[in-house]
Design an enzyme around this catalytic site. Structure first.
Site, PDB file in Angstrom:
ATOM      1  N   TYR A  10     -18.916  51.537 -61.868  1.00  6.01           N
ATOM      2  CA  TYR A  10     -19.704  50.520 -61.433  1.00  6.01           C
ATOM      3  C   TYR A  10     -18.807  49.183 -60.872  1.00  6.01           C
ATOM      4  CZ  TYR A  10     -22.925  46.507 -62.274  1.00  6.01           C
ATOM      5  OH  TYR A  10     -23.540  45.221 -62.273  1.00  6.01           O
ATOM      6  N   ASN A  31     -12.310  60.507 -62.786  1.00  3.48           N
ATOM      7  CA  ASN A  31     -12.499  62.163 -63.310  1.00  3.48           C
ATOM      8  C   ASN A  31     -14.170  62.318 -62.858  1.00  3.48           C
ATOM      9  OD1 ASN A  31     -13.668  60.746 -65.166  1.00  3.48           O
ATOM     10  ND2 ASN A  31     -12.908  61.781 -67.015  1.00  3.48           N
ATOM     11  N   SER A 123     -13.005  43.346 -72.728  1.00  2.00           N
ATOM     12  CA  SER A 123     -14.567  42.890 -72.816  1.00  2.00           C
ATOM     13  C   SER A 123     -14.626  41.839 -73.735  1.00  2.00           C
ATOM     14  CB  SER A 123     -15.255  44.172 -73.385  1.00  2.00           C
ATOM     15  OG  SER A 123     -16.541  43.914 -73.966  1.00  2.00           O
ATOM     16  N   THR A 125     -16.378  42.014 -76.063  1.00  2.00           N
ATOM     17  CA  THR A 125     -16.696  42.560 -77.186  1.00  2.00           C
ATOM     18  C   THR A 125     -15.443  42.353 -78.302  1.00  2.00           C
ATOM     19  OG1 THR A 125     -17.013  44.794 -78.254  1.00  2.00           O
ATOM     20  CG2 THR A 125     -15.698  44.848 -76.806  1.00  2.00           C
ATOM     21  N   TYR A 147     -15.820  51.578 -79.669  1.00  2.00           N
ATOM     22  CA  TYR A 147     -15.408  51.079 -78.191  1.00  2.00           C
ATOM     23  C   TYR A 147     -14.672  49.722 -78.325  1.00  2.00           C
ATOM     24  CZ  TYR A 147     -16.386  48.578 -74.070  1.00  2.00           C
ATOM     25  OH  TYR A 147     -16.103  47.992 -72.837  1.00  2.00           O
ATOM     26  N   LYS A 151     -10.643  48.639 -76.995  1.00  2.00           N
ATOM     27  CA  LYS A 151     -10.152  47.439 -76.316  1.00  2.00           C
ATOM     28  C   LYS A 151      -9.248  46.582 -76.778  1.00  2.00           C
ATOM     29  CE  LYS A 151     -12.853  48.449 -72.612  1.00  2.00           C
ATOM     30  NZ  LYS A 151     -12.191  49.051 -71.735  1.00  2.00           N
ATOM     31  N   PHE A 176     -17.674  39.396 -69.535  1.00  2.00           N
ATOM     32  CA  PHE A 176     -18.916  39.272 -70.217  1.00  2.00           C
ATOM     33  C   PHE A 176     -19.841  40.085 -69.903  1.00  2.00           C
ATOM     34  CE2 PHE A 176     -18.044  35.933 -73.340  1.00  2.00           C
ATOM     35  CZ  PHE A 176     -16.599  35.822 -73.046  1.00  2.00           C
TER      36      PHE A 176
HETATM   37  P1  NAD Z   1     -18.144  52.840 -65.386  1.00  2.00           P
HETATM   38  O1  NAD Z   1     -18.509  54.217 -66.336  1.00  2.00           O
HETATM   39  O2  NAD Z   1     -19.548  52.758 -64.227  1.00  2.00           O
HETATM   40  O3  NAD Z   1     -16.613  53.131 -64.846  1.00  2.00           O
HETATM   41  C1  NAD Z   1     -15.635  53.805 -65.442  1.00  2.00           C
HETATM   42  C2  NAD Z   1     -15.275  54.839 -64.601  1.00  2.00           C
HETATM   43  O4  NAD Z   1     -14.117  55.430 -65.297  1.00  2.00           O
HETATM   44  C3  NAD Z   1     -15.894  55.919 -64.419  1.00  2.00           C
HETATM   45  O5  NAD Z   1     -16.383  56.230 -62.960  1.00  2.00           O
HETATM   46  C4  NAD Z   1     -15.739  57.346 -65.335  1.00  2.00           C
HETATM   47  O6  NAD Z   1     -15.866  58.354 -64.542  1.00  2.00           O
HETATM   48  C5  NAD Z   1     -14.144  56.925 -65.072  1.00  2.00           C
HETATM   49  N1  NAD Z   1     -13.330  57.523 -66.432  1.00  2.00           N
HETATM   50  C6  NAD Z   1     -13.493  57.437 -67.618  1.00  2.00           C
HETATM   51  N2  NAD Z   1     -12.538  58.036 -68.445  1.00  2.00           N
HETATM   52  C7  NAD Z   1     -11.659  58.503 -67.385  1.00  2.00           C
HETATM   53  C8  NAD Z   1     -10.476  59.541 -67.607  1.00  2.00           C
HETATM   54  N3  NAD Z   1     -10.046  59.732 -68.561  1.00  2.00           N
HETATM   55  N4  NAD Z   1     -10.014  59.733 -66.270  1.00  2.00           N
HETATM   56  C9  NAD Z   1     -10.404  59.092 -65.134  1.00  2.00           C
HETATM   57  N5  NAD Z   1     -11.486  58.514 -65.035  1.00  2.00           N
HETATM   58  C10 NAD Z   1     -12.291  58.247 -66.219  1.00  2.00           C
HETATM   59  O7  NAD Z   1     -18.143  51.494 -66.164  1.00  2.00           O
HETATM   60  P2  NAD Z   1     -17.835  50.330 -65.569  1.00  2.00           P
HETATM   61  O8  NAD Z   1     -19.183  49.429 -66.079  1.00  2.00           O
HETATM   62  O9  NAD Z   1     -17.452  50.113 -64.400  1.00  2.00           O
HETATM   63  O10 NAD Z   1     -16.746  49.513 -66.711  1.00  2.00           O
HETATM   64  C11 NAD Z   1     -15.267  49.736 -66.066  1.00  2.00           C
HETATM   65  C12 NAD Z   1     -14.171  49.262 -67.349  1.00  2.00           C
HETATM   66  O11 NAD Z   1     -14.940  47.801 -67.850  1.00  2.00           O
HETATM   67  C13 NAD Z   1     -14.510  50.053 -68.651  1.00  2.00           C
HETATM   68  O12 NAD Z   1     -13.109  50.089 -69.069  1.00  2.00           O
HETATM   69  C14 NAD Z   1     -15.265  49.087 -69.431  1.00  2.00           C
HETATM   70  O13 NAD Z   1     -15.312  49.495 -70.884  1.00  2.00           O
HETATM   71  C15 NAD Z   1     -15.139  47.688 -68.965  1.00  2.00           C
HETATM   72  N6  NAD Z   1     -16.026  47.083 -69.427  1.00  2.00           N
HETATM   73  C16 NAD Z   1     -17.382  46.900 -68.799  1.00  2.00           C
HETATM   74  C17 NAD Z   1     -18.484  46.116 -69.163  1.00  2.00           C
HETATM   75  C18 NAD Z   1     -19.910  46.364 -68.674  1.00  2.00           C
HETATM   76  O14 NAD Z   1     -20.658  45.841 -68.994  1.00  2.00           O
HETATM   77  N7  NAD Z   1     -19.984  47.446 -67.559  1.00  2.00           N
HETATM   78  C19 NAD Z   1     -18.048  45.289 -70.137  1.00  2.00           C
HETATM   79  C20 NAD Z   1     -16.949  44.611 -70.346  1.00  2.00           C
HETATM   80  C21 NAD Z   1     -15.818  45.821 -70.018  1.00  2.00           C
HETATM   81  C1  UD1 Z   2     -23.219  45.169 -75.101  1.00  2.00           C
HETATM   82  C2  UD1 Z   2     -22.043  45.848 -76.039  1.00  2.00           C
HETATM   83  C3  UD1 Z   2     -20.943  45.242 -75.811  1.00  2.00           C
HETATM   84  C4  UD1 Z   2     -20.514  45.411 -74.163  1.00  2.00           C
HETATM   85  C5  UD1 Z   2     -21.712  44.508 -73.417  1.00  2.00           C
HETATM   86  C6  UD1 Z   2     -21.059  44.516 -72.125  1.00  2.00           C
HETATM   87  C7  UD1 Z   2     -23.588  46.479 -78.063  1.00  2.00           C
HETATM   88  C8  UD1 Z   2     -23.975  46.133 -79.212  1.00  2.00           C
HETATM   89  N1  UD1 Z   2     -22.755  45.633 -77.366  1.00  2.00           N
HETATM   90  O1  UD1 Z   2     -23.399  43.991 -75.475  1.00  2.00           O
HETATM   91  O2  UD1 Z   2     -20.009  45.968 -76.626  1.00  2.00           O
HETATM   92  O3  UD1 Z   2     -19.217  44.688 -74.004  1.00  2.00           O
HETATM   93  O4  UD1 Z   2     -22.888  45.168 -73.690  1.00  2.00           O
HETATM   94  O5  UD1 Z   2     -21.423  45.618 -71.476  1.00  2.00           O
HETATM   95  O6  UD1 Z   2     -24.211  47.268 -77.512  1.00  2.00           O
HETATM   96  N2  UD1 Z   2     -31.689  43.732 -75.191  1.00  2.00           N
HETATM   97  C9  UD1 Z   2     -32.733  43.939 -75.673  1.00  2.00           C
HETATM   98  N3  UD1 Z   2     -33.354  45.076 -75.295  1.00  2.00           N
HETATM   99  C10 UD1 Z   2     -32.614  46.128 -74.625  1.00  2.00           C
HETATM  100  C11 UD1 Z   2     -31.179  46.064 -74.389  1.00  2.00           C
HETATM  101  C12 UD1 Z   2     -30.525  44.822 -74.900  1.00  2.00           C
HETATM  102  O7  UD1 Z   2     -33.597  42.973 -76.085  1.00  2.00           O
HETATM  103  O8  UD1 Z   2     -33.128  47.430 -74.365  1.00  2.00           O
HETATM  104  C13 UD1 Z   2     -30.797  42.535 -75.709  1.00  2.00           C
HETATM  105  C14 UD1 Z   2     -29.703  42.474 -76.707  1.00  2.00           C
HETATM  106  O9  UD1 Z   2     -30.184  42.494 -77.908  1.00  2.00           O
HETATM  107  C15 UD1 Z   2     -28.777  41.315 -76.279  1.00  2.00           C
HETATM  108  C16 UD1 Z   2     -28.971  41.399 -74.591  1.00  2.00           C
HETATM  109  O10 UD1 Z   2     -30.318  41.868 -74.443  1.00  2.00           O
HETATM  110  O11 UD1 Z   2     -29.464  40.108 -76.939  1.00  2.00           O
HETATM  111  C17 UD1 Z   2     -27.872  41.877 -73.788  1.00  2.00           C
HETATM  112  O12 UD1 Z   2     -27.706  43.168 -74.320  1.00  2.00           O
HETATM  113  P1  UD1 Z   2     -26.697  44.196 -73.527  1.00  2.00           P
HETATM  114  O13 UD1 Z   2     -26.979  44.246 -72.206  1.00  2.00           O
HETATM  115  O14 UD1 Z   2     -26.815  45.600 -74.430  1.00  2.00           O
HETATM  116  O15 UD1 Z   2     -25.346  43.750 -73.789  1.00  2.00           O
HETATM  117  P2  UD1 Z   2     -24.417  42.749 -75.149  1.00  2.00           P
HETATM  118  O16 UD1 Z   2     -25.409  42.997 -76.292  1.00  2.00           O
HETATM  119  O17 UD1 Z   2     -24.238  41.527 -74.803  1.00  2.00           O
END
Ligand code: NAD
Ligand code: UD1
Length: 330
Positions: A10, A31, A123, A125, A147, A151, A176
């Site tokens: 994503y 992958n 993150s 987190t 998770y 990080k 965020f």
């Molecule tokens: P995503 O799952 O869409 O993308 C991650 C990609 O990594 C996937 O395409 C997956 O196939 C690939 N992958 C996972 N393990 C692998 C491995 N061992 N070797 C090769 N490829 C591998 O997730 P995203 O939302 O794009 O997130 C990207 C990064 O940002 C992640 O590290 C995630 O933890 C971090 N992050 C995401 C969010 C969020 O809310 N989306 C928030 C904070 C941090």
């Molecule tokens: C989650 C992850 C966090 C990660 C972040 C971004 C958890 C406990 N934490 O956080 O580690 O870094 O996503 O990817 O999963 N909510 C609802 N109904 C739902 C889903 C969510 O009410 O079905 C509320 C939650 O309680 C929260 C808000 O929506 O108040 C956002 O939730 P979410 O999108 O899961 O993100 P985070 O909780 O911030």
């Protein structure tokens, strides 16, 4: 040449588009565990340029080294990782192995091939249950699930590496809550199964794929009792990476930045923004609090603004509009 791990995912795919648009040479490694190879076609359609793609796992040391052997990689942007909080609680070893071992393999390959610049997807987190808002990069750190532990461990490893070798330049980006999608509607977020995160869940309700949203708690100390988060458009987040790359080119040391908007929206505010932006009614009911959730999380964005010249420009309705435009078309 920039290596983007997790580049069909994503956030990685949106960042790949922005880097190509800035005329950077990129290679994508993934992958395909949580994404599809068609994303490469979409990146080509959007930018007119097809990035080189390796379907490689970070746990495959030989495959990884082959990429460094075949290409002169100057910088890695490291997105690859597993990110489902609930799954990490149930299967911590899977997370430690994939995220931590995968990162160690990557760093060893980088060291071997003398690549000393890395931007890491961290993150919010890592701030654990810290309750003083806004969160600055110096706020206390903590862990609430495996998770999040991956990080924090990776952040610590990278800090040690920067201490050990002052030629390294490392940027930790603490995201965020990314939502939204590229306006082409060709790339976006489409998790498998029942989503954990709010926006993908709302999109499924909007499409009639799920009956109603469970709002997790309405008795928090917030504007309307529901949880408040700092949602950031993934297009803004991608630009944040381009800015980080511009900085890493001519710096060393370790730098940490929050990437958020600095604004918090409650769950009910997100629902009403979605309804307004898209003219669709979202059915919801109030459910019990979700374990591990905190009332309010939002970023202090000053450091990224001053040092990276990064400021998010999209508002919550645009985020809701673009999330839905992507999801309704798949
Ligand atoms: P995503 O799952 O869409 O993308 C991650 C990609 O990594 C996937 O395409 C997956 O196939 C690939 N992958 C996972 N393990 C692998 C491995 N061992 N070797 C090769 N490829 C591998 O997730 P995203 O939302 O794009 O997130 C990207 C990064 O940002 C992640 O590290 C995630 O933890 C971090 N992050 C995401 C969010 C969020 O809310 N989306 C928030 C904070 C941090
Ligand atoms: C989650 C992850 C966090 C990660 C972040 C971004 C958890 C406990 N934490 O956080 O580690 O870094 O996503 O990817 O999963 N909510 C609802 N109904 C739902 C889903 C969510 O009410 O079905 C509320 C939650 O309680 C929260 C808000 O929506 O108040 C956002 O939730 P979410 O999108 O899961 O993100 P985070 O909780 O911030």
């Amino acid at each position: 040449m920039i290596l983007i791990t997790g580049g069909t995912g994503y956030i990685g795919s949106h960042t790949a588009v922005k880097l190509i648009e800035q005329n950077e040479d990129i290679i994508i490694l993934d992958n395909l565990y949580n994404s599809k190879s068609e994303v490469i076609d979409s990146i080509e359609t959007i930018t007119g340029k097809r990035p080189k793609f390796y379907q490689t796992d970070l746990l495959d040391i030989n495959g990884l080294e082959q990429i460094f052997k075949e290409n002169k990689i100057d910088c890695v942007i490291h997105f690859a990782g597993l990110k489902a909080v609930g799954e990490s609680v149930a299967q911590p070893l899977k997370y430690f192995n994939n995220n931590i071992t995968g990162t160690i393999n990557l760093l060893m390959a980088m060291q071997k091939y003398n690549c000393k610049k890395i931007i890491f997807s961290s993150s919010a987190t890592v701030y654990g249950t810290t309750q003083i808002m806004p969160l600055t990069e110096n706020s206390p750190l903590g862990v609430t699930n495996p998770y999040g532990r991956t990080k924090l461990v990776i952040e610590d490893m990278l800090k040690d590496l920067a201490n050990a070798d002052n030629e390294f330049c490392i940027i930790l980006l603490r995201y965020f809550n990314p939502i939204g999608a590229n306006q082409s509607n060709l790339i976006g977020e489409n998790p498998n199964g029942i989503p954990n995160n709010l926006m993908p869940y709302i999109c499924k309700v909007a499409k009639g794929e799920l009956p109603e949203l469970n709002v997790f708690g309405n008795d928090y100390d917030t504007v309307d009792g529901t949880g408040v988060r700092d949602y950031i458009h993934v297009e803004d987040l991608a630009i944040g990476h381009v800015k980080a790359y511009n900085k890493i080119k001519s710096n060393n040391g370790l730098h940490i930045y929050n990437l958020g908007t600095g604004n918090g929206y409650s769950v009910l505010q997100v629902i009403s923004s979605f309804e307004k932006a898209n003219n669709i009614k979202i059915n919801y009911n109030i459910a019990p609090r979700r374990t591990g959730d905190v009332a309010t999380v939002y970023a202090d964005t000053k450091k990224a603004e001053v040092e990276l010249d990064f400021k998010a420009k999209y508002g919550i309705e645009e985020m809701c509009r673009d999330s839905w435009n992507f999801y309704r078309n798949i």
